[in-house]
Design a protein around this motif. Structure first.
Motif, PDB file in Angstrom:
ATOM      1  N   GLN A  59       0.848  -1.195   0.000  1.00 41.07           N
ATOM      2  CA  GLN A  59       0.000   0.000   0.000  1.00 41.07           C
ATOM      3  C   GLN A  59       0.886   1.249   0.000  1.00 41.07           C
ATOM      4  O   GLN A  59       1.869   1.296   0.736  1.00 41.07           O
ATOM      5  N   ALA A  76       8.149   7.648  -1.007  1.00 38.66           N
ATOM      6  CA  ALA A  76       8.566   6.327  -0.498  1.00 38.66           C
ATOM      7  C   ALA A  76       9.944   6.377   0.141  1.00 38.66           C
ATOM      8  O   ALA A  76      10.810   7.158  -0.249  1.00 38.66           O
ATOM      9  N   VAL A  77      10.130   5.510   1.129  1.00 34.35           N
ATOM     10  CA  VAL A  77      11.455   5.335   1.731  1.00 34.35           C
ATOM     11  C   VAL A  77      11.941   3.923   1.404  1.00 34.35           C
ATOM     12  O   VAL A  77      11.156   2.973   1.395  1.00 34.35           O
ATOM     13  N   THR A 132       7.641   9.161   5.605  1.00 33.60           N
ATOM     14  CA  THR A 132       6.792   9.207   4.411  1.00 33.60           C
ATOM     15  C   THR A 132       5.301   9.196   4.764  1.00 33.60           C
ATOM     16  O   THR A 132       4.463   9.296   3.863  1.00 33.60           O
ATOM     17  N   GLU A 283      -3.544   5.986  10.440  1.00 33.81           N
ATOM     18  CA  GLU A 283      -3.083   5.122   9.345  1.00 33.81           C
ATOM     19  C   GLU A 283      -1.710   4.584   9.743  1.00 33.81           C
ATOM     20  O   GLU A 283      -0.707   5.289   9.654  1.00 33.81           O
TER      21      GLU A 283
HETATM   22  C1  LIG Z   1      -2.239   2.156   4.230  1.00 36.54           C
HETATM   23  C2  LIG Z   1      -0.734   2.182   4.055  1.00 36.54           C
HETATM   24  C3  LIG Z   1      -0.153   3.213   3.313  1.00 36.54           C
HETATM   25  C4  LIG Z   1       1.232   3.246   3.159  1.00 36.54           C
HETATM   26  N1  LIG Z   1       1.787   4.287   2.472  1.00 36.54           N
HETATM   27  C5  LIG Z   1       3.136   4.384   2.382  1.00 36.54           C
HETATM   28  C6  LIG Z   1       3.739   5.527   1.742  1.00 36.54           C
HETATM   29  O1  LIG Z   1       3.057   6.431   1.252  1.00 36.54           O
HETATM   30  N2  LIG Z   1       5.096   5.561   1.695  1.00 36.54           N
HETATM   31  C7  LIG Z   1       5.880   4.581   2.233  1.00 36.54           C
HETATM   32  O2  LIG Z   1       7.126   4.700   2.160  1.00 36.54           O
HETATM   33  N3  LIG Z   1       5.342   3.477   2.846  1.00 36.54           N
HETATM   34  C8  LIG Z   1       3.992   3.363   2.901  1.00 36.54           C
HETATM   35  N4  LIG Z   1       3.431   2.266   3.501  1.00 36.54           N
HETATM   36  C9  LIG Z   1       4.315   1.110   3.846  1.00 36.54           C
HETATM   37  C10 LIG Z   1       4.437   0.203   2.589  1.00 36.54           C
HETATM   38  O3  LIG Z   1       3.189  -0.380   2.278  1.00 36.54           O
HETATM   39  C11 LIG Z   1       5.443  -0.928   2.808  1.00 36.54           C
HETATM   40  O4  LIG Z   1       5.176  -1.599   4.009  1.00 36.54           O
HETATM   41  C12 LIG Z   1       6.860  -0.415   2.848  1.00 36.54           C
HETATM   42  O5  LIG Z   1       7.157   0.224   1.611  1.00 36.54           O
HETATM   43  C13 LIG Z   1       7.873  -1.538   3.087  1.00 36.54           C
HETATM   44  O6  LIG Z   1       7.699  -2.536   2.137  1.00 36.54           O
HETATM   45  P1  LIG Z   1       8.924  -3.491   1.796  1.00 36.54           P
HETATM   46  O7  LIG Z   1       8.397  -4.676   1.076  1.00 36.54           O
HETATM   47  O8  LIG Z   1      10.006  -2.723   1.134  1.00 36.54           O
HETATM   48  O9  LIG Z   1       9.456  -3.898   3.218  1.00 36.54           O
HETATM   49  P2  LIG Z   1       9.250  -5.292   3.995  1.00 36.54           P
HETATM   50  O10 LIG Z   1      10.254  -6.276   3.509  1.00 36.54           O
HETATM   51  O11 LIG Z   1       7.815  -5.692   3.904  1.00 36.54           O
HETATM   52  O12 LIG Z   1       9.632  -4.825   5.463  1.00 36.54           O
HETATM   53  C14 LIG Z   1       8.610  -4.279   6.285  1.00 36.54           C
HETATM   54  C15 LIG Z   1       9.252  -3.432   7.381  1.00 36.54           C
HETATM   55  O13 LIG Z   1       9.657  -2.194   6.829  1.00 36.54           O
HETATM   56  C16 LIG Z   1       9.475  -1.154   7.780  1.00 36.54           C
HETATM   57  N5  LIG Z   1       8.668  -0.093   7.127  1.00 36.54           N
HETATM   58  C17 LIG Z   1       7.534  -0.225   6.396  1.00 36.54           C
HETATM   59  N6  LIG Z   1       7.107   0.973   5.926  1.00 36.54           N
HETATM   60  C18 LIG Z   1       7.997   1.863   6.364  1.00 36.54           C
HETATM   61  C19 LIG Z   1       8.095   3.267   6.202  1.00 36.54           C
HETATM   62  N7  LIG Z   1       7.221   3.982   5.463  1.00 36.54           N
HETATM   63  N8  LIG Z   1       9.125   3.895   6.840  1.00 36.54           N
HETATM   64  C20 LIG Z   1      10.038   3.193   7.536  1.00 36.54           C
HETATM   65  N9  LIG Z   1      10.004   1.851   7.710  1.00 36.54           N
HETATM   66  C21 LIG Z   1       8.986   1.206   7.127  1.00 36.54           C
HETATM   67  C22 LIG Z   1       8.794  -1.759   8.969  1.00 36.54           C
HETATM   68  O14 LIG Z   1       9.787  -2.056   9.943  1.00 36.54           O
HETATM   69  C23 LIG Z   1       8.223  -3.034   8.437  1.00 36.54           C
HETATM   70  O15 LIG Z   1       8.068  -4.011   9.423  1.00 36.54           O
HETATM   71  C24 LIG Z   1       2.049   2.219   3.706  1.00 36.54           C
HETATM   72  C25 LIG Z   1       1.450   1.173   4.417  1.00 36.54           C
HETATM   73  C26 LIG Z   1       0.090   1.156   4.612  1.00 36.54           C
HETATM   74  C27 LIG Z   1      -0.533   0.031   5.411  1.00 36.54           C
END
Ligand SMILES: Cc1cc2nc3c(=O)[nH]c(=O)nc-3n(C[C@H](O)[C@H](O)[C@H](O)COP(=O)(O)OP(=O)(O)OC[C@H]3O[C@@H](n4cnc5c(N)ncnc54)[C@H](O)[C@@H]3O)c2cc1C
Length: 286
Positions: A59, A76-77, A132, A283
């Motif tokens: 998401q 995004a980060v 973010t 959120e």
């Molecule tokens: C409703 C909703 C909206 C979102 N919108 C955004 C957005 O606009 N921008 C964004 O960057 N992410 C957002 N996220 C988080 C995004 O969906 C992912 O979880 C994130 O990008 C990490 O995915 P990944 O597969 O790279 O990491 P994974 O391998 O799935 O690792 C997950 C871990 O990453 C860390 N993490 C997750 N999101 C973040 C974050 N934003 N900052 C720091 N650490 C984080 C946490 O420790 C989490 O346990 C949102 C999540 C939700 C539920």
């Protein structure tokens, strides 16, 4: 699920501060418009070549305004402690960073979520974001400013408190500063950094302390983080009047610890946490 997603491509990529933060946009591959959405909602994004152990879409809050559905913007980060072993790059964001070239294919589905300004009629809206988690608030403020420009009136007061570690991580800072300089538009922007002592660019035009600790300060609660929160001189009065359970709603987005902490100090003060008429609307990003 991927079969139900639309194909789009990266149409813009810009880094913020370091290489680990990016504002990017996508456009549909068939040049059609995206669906309508409400400011604050999110889309789901995926790639065909995400790691096999975790191909799930992720998401992402939409940062662009609903008035433009030809491109969607996201903030995004790059997650550095994600992945299968928790020690490598995040499975989605690791893949996203490999696809930052303009034209790279991405899959999208949306919109979803109820994190939008129609959840409350209250006039004071305090938005608190970490990192973010700012994205949905950018969309909301952009939309409200567009409406204000059309009608020349705005009957709410929106405050954004944006917490980051270092000042170069303050994405959208210039835009938000310029919107808050428009005095007739009731918007206040309060950026805050939690590691001012390690930040060569830090100066007292920015607040310091964690975002939740600035909220604690305005509620006269003691701070929970290492750094004592200090509001920037320029926003001296901006925190006054925001603690009013009759008038104020809090929108909290990003780090779940920030959300839990602020919720825990608002609830005993009479803010309604759940249900219809909730004044704390959240959120959690993870
Ligand atoms: C409703 C909703 C909206 C979102 N919108 C955004 C957005 O606009 N921008 C964004 O960057 N992410 C957002 N996220 C988080 C995004 O969906 C992912 O979880 C994130 O990008 C990490 O995915 P990944 O597969 O790279 O990491 P994974 O391998 O799935 O690792 C997950 C871990 O990453 C860390 N993490 C997750 N999101 C973040 C974050 N934003 N900052 C720091 N650490 C984080 C946490 O420790 C989490 O346990 C949102 C999540 C939700 C539920």
């Amino acid at each position: 699920m991927r079969d139900r997603m639309e194909e789009a491509y990266i149409s813009h990529w810009e880094t913020v501060g370091s290489n680990d933060l990016a504002i990017f946009r996508i456009a549909r591959s068939d040049d059609q418009l995206f669906w309508d959405f409400k400011a604050g909602q999110y889309a789901q994004l995926a790639f065909w070549d995400q790691p096999e152990y975790d191909p799930r879409p992720r998401q992402f809050s939409i940062a662009s305004t609903p008035s433009n559905n030809s491109e969607l913007e996201f903030y995004a980060v790059l997650v550095r402690e994600g992945g299968e072993d928790g020690k490598s790059l995040g499975s989605f964001t690791g893949t996203l960073w490999n696809h930052q070239a303009i034209g790279s294919k991405i899959l999208v589905m949306g919109p979803a979520g109820r994190f939008d300004l129609t959840r409350t009629d209250l006039k004071q809206v305090v938005c608190v974001a970490t990192g973010t988690g700012l994205a949905p608030f950018v969309s909301m403020v952009r939309e409200q400013h567009e409406l204000y420009r059309k009608t020349k009136s705005f009957d709410r007061q929106i405050t954004i408190i944006h917490g980051v570690s270092y000042s170069n991580e303050l994405g959208y800072r210039d835009e938000l500063e310029s919107l808050s300089a428009d005095n007739d538009f009731g918007f206040t922007y309060i950026p805050t950094v939690s590691r001012p002592d390690q930040d060569a660019d830090y100066n007292d035009s920015i607040s310091c302390g964690r975002a939740n600790d600035l909220v604690r300060l305005l509620l006269n609660e003691s701070h929970s983080g290492r750094i004592t929160p200090v509001p920037a001189k320029s926003i001296n009065n901006a925190l006054v009047g925001l603690d009013n359970p009759q008038q104020a709603a809090y929108y909290l987005c990003g780090n779940p610890e920030m959300i839990a902490d602020i919720t825990s100090v608002l609830e005993p003060r009479g803010y309604q946490i759940k249900g219809r008429g909730a004044q704390v609307i959240t959120e959690d990003y993870w």
